[in-house]
Motif scaffolding. Structure first.
Motif, PDB file in Angstrom:
ATOM      1  N   ALA A 191      39.011  34.715  44.844  1.00  0.00           N
ATOM      2  CA  ALA A 191      39.079  35.019  46.277  1.00  0.00           C
ATOM      3  C   ALA A 191      40.385  34.521  46.882  1.00  0.00           C
ATOM      4  O   ALA A 191      41.024  35.228  47.677  1.00  0.00           O
ATOM      5  CB  ALA A 191      37.891  34.404  47.000  1.00  0.00           C
ATOM      6  N   ASP A 192      40.809  33.321  46.498  1.00  0.00           N
ATOM      7  CA  ASP A 192      42.080  32.799  46.992  1.00  0.00           C
ATOM      8  C   ASP A 192      43.247  33.677  46.540  1.00  0.00           C
ATOM      9  O   ASP A 192      44.170  33.962  47.307  1.00  0.00           O
ATOM     10  CB  ASP A 192      42.293  31.359  46.516  1.00  0.00           C
ATOM     11  CG  ASP A 192      41.347  30.380  47.192  1.00  0.00           C
ATOM     12  OD1 ASP A 192      40.774  30.732  48.246  1.00  0.00           O
ATOM     13  OD2 ASP A 192      41.190  29.262  46.660  1.00  0.00           O
ATOM     14  N   ARG A 193      43.196  34.108  45.300  1.00  0.00           N
ATOM     15  CA  ARG A 193      44.266  34.968  44.773  1.00  0.00           C
ATOM     16  C   ARG A 193      44.275  36.334  45.474  1.00  0.00           C
ATOM     17  O   ARG A 193      45.335  36.866  45.791  1.00  0.00           O
ATOM     18  CB  ARG A 193      44.097  35.139  43.262  1.00  0.00           C
ATOM     19  CG  ARG A 193      45.205  35.891  42.612  1.00  0.00           C
ATOM     20  CD  ARG A 193      46.504  35.104  42.672  1.00  0.00           C
ATOM     21  NE  ARG A 193      47.580  35.958  42.204  1.00  0.00           N
ATOM     22  CZ  ARG A 193      48.780  36.014  42.741  1.00  0.00           C
ATOM     23  NH1 ARG A 193      49.090  35.218  43.743  1.00  0.00           N
ATOM     24  NH2 ARG A 193      49.685  36.824  42.282  1.00  0.00           N
ATOM     25  N   ILE A 194      43.094  36.881  45.718  1.00  0.00           N
ATOM     26  CA  ILE A 194      42.996  38.164  46.426  1.00  0.00           C
ATOM     27  C   ILE A 194      43.567  38.043  47.832  1.00  0.00           C
ATOM     28  O   ILE A 194      44.288  38.930  48.302  1.00  0.00           O
ATOM     29  CB  ILE A 194      41.535  38.657  46.454  1.00  0.00           C
ATOM     30  CG1 ILE A 194      41.132  39.134  45.062  1.00  0.00           C
ATOM     31  CG2 ILE A 194      41.334  39.770  47.470  1.00  0.00           C
ATOM     32  CD1 ILE A 194      39.657  39.477  44.936  1.00  0.00           C
ATOM     33  N   GLN A 195      43.292  36.939  48.501  1.00  0.00           N
ATOM     34  CA  GLN A 195      43.826  36.719  49.846  1.00  0.00           C
ATOM     35  C   GLN A 195      45.351  36.747  49.838  1.00  0.00           C
ATOM     36  O   GLN A 195      45.969  37.406  50.673  1.00  0.00           O
ATOM     37  CB  GLN A 195      43.319  35.383  50.395  1.00  0.00           C
ATOM     38  CG  GLN A 195      43.822  35.061  51.784  1.00  0.00           C
ATOM     39  CD  GLN A 195      43.311  33.716  52.286  1.00  0.00           C
ATOM     40  OE1 GLN A 195      42.488  33.077  51.635  1.00  0.00           O
ATOM     41  NE2 GLN A 195      43.797  33.309  53.433  1.00  0.00           N
ATOM     42  N   VAL A 196      45.954  36.074  48.883  1.00  0.00           N
ATOM     43  CA  VAL A 196      47.414  36.021  48.796  1.00  0.00           C
ATOM     44  C   VAL A 196      47.981  37.396  48.451  1.00  0.00           C
ATOM     45  O   VAL A 196      48.960  37.858  49.064  1.00  0.00           O
ATOM     46  CB  VAL A 196      47.850  34.962  47.756  1.00  0.00           C
ATOM     47  CG1 VAL A 196      49.326  35.046  47.460  1.00  0.00           C
ATOM     48  CG2 VAL A 196      47.468  33.572  48.232  1.00  0.00           C
ATOM     49  N   VAL A 197      47.369  38.075  47.493  1.00  0.00           N
ATOM     50  CA  VAL A 197      47.880  39.373  47.052  1.00  0.00           C
ATOM     51  C   VAL A 197      47.800  40.393  48.184  1.00  0.00           C
ATOM     52  O   VAL A 197      48.760  41.141  48.438  1.00  0.00           O
ATOM     53  CB  VAL A 197      47.113  39.861  45.802  1.00  0.00           C
ATOM     54  CG1 VAL A 197      47.416  41.316  45.502  1.00  0.00           C
ATOM     55  CG2 VAL A 197      47.440  39.000  44.602  1.00  0.00           C
ATOM     56  N   ALA A 240      47.720  39.824  51.439  1.00  0.00           N
ATOM     57  CA  ALA A 240      48.662  39.461  52.503  1.00  0.00           C
ATOM     58  C   ALA A 240      50.089  39.843  52.120  1.00  0.00           C
ATOM     59  O   ALA A 240      50.831  40.412  52.937  1.00  0.00           O
ATOM     60  CB  ALA A 240      48.569  37.965  52.796  1.00  0.00           C
ATOM     61  N   GLU A 241      50.482  39.547  50.876  1.00  0.00           N
ATOM     62  CA  GLU A 241      51.839  39.892  50.444  1.00  0.00           C
ATOM     63  C   GLU A 241      52.034  41.404  50.371  1.00  0.00           C
ATOM     64  O   GLU A 241      53.094  41.918  50.746  1.00  0.00           O
ATOM     65  CB  GLU A 241      52.131  39.259  49.084  1.00  0.00           C
ATOM     66  CG  GLU A 241      52.343  37.769  49.149  1.00  0.00           C
ATOM     67  CD  GLU A 241      52.539  37.139  47.782  1.00  0.00           C
ATOM     68  OE1 GLU A 241      52.356  37.853  46.760  1.00  0.00           O
ATOM     69  OE2 GLU A 241      52.866  35.948  47.733  1.00  0.00           O
TER      70      GLU A 241
END
Length: 179
Positions: free
Chosen positions: A11-17, A19-20
């Motif tokens: 979930a944290d990785r999905i949030q970053v991806v 957003a970028e």
């Protein structure tokens, strides 16, 4: 079943991806000032919910929601490419209620501050209903020191424990009354 730590990391990785990708690749003019605030993944890693906020009025929020829905395929393929999981989770975009809740709390705090100021203003120059100092002092009449006028069982306890059963005279902790 997957453990919650793996789901949280994904979930944290999905949030970053997301957003970028929104910042660099999505060039939809309907997309306003979108901030990805949180992402949550189900335990089986099949569905991801992405929470977002939009700076602006209701019209801009609706336009940004439509832009996110139209860019869902590009965002999902980018998530799959950058996370490397076997099954890329489906993305669902949900407007975050946190700013609205914060605004409501701020309004309630402002009302409380106004009420406090009103009470403070009303109480200025007022006096207490009783004495200013409600506690008794040694110079007041009717004041008794602790144990000075004690009678009965309290007097025995105040006198150092004299008369207790099983007392012997070798114990110095009972004081002079026991000897």
């Amino acid at each position: 079943m997957t453990d919650n730590a793996r789901a949280r990391k994904l979930a944290d990785r999905i949030q970053v991806v997301v957003a970028e990708t929104l910042d660099r690749r999505i060039k939809d003019p309907r997309l306003g000032f979108v901030t990805i605030t949180d992402a949550r993944v189900t335990g089986d890693l099949r569905e991801a919910t992405v929470f977002y906020t939009v700076y602006g009025d209701d019209e801009e929020r609706a336009a940004s929601a439509a832009a996110l829905e139209s860019a869902k395929g590009v965002l999902r393929s980018e998530v799959g490419r950058q996370t490397g999981v076997r099954f890329t989770p489906t993305l669902a975009f949900v407007p975050d209620a946190l700013p609205d809740n914060a605004r409501t709390i701020e309004d309630l705090l402002d009302k409380a501050r106004a009420k406090d100021a009103e009470v403070r203003e009303v109480s200025t120059g007022k006096t207490y209903a009783g004495d200013a100092d409600p506690y008794r002092k040694p110079d007041d009449e009717g004041y008794e020191e602790d144990g000075a006028a004690a009678t009965g069982p309290e007097a025995a306890g105040a006198a150092g424990g004299a008369g207790r059963a099983g007392d012997d005279d070798t114990d110095d902790t009972d004081g002079a009354a026991a000897k």
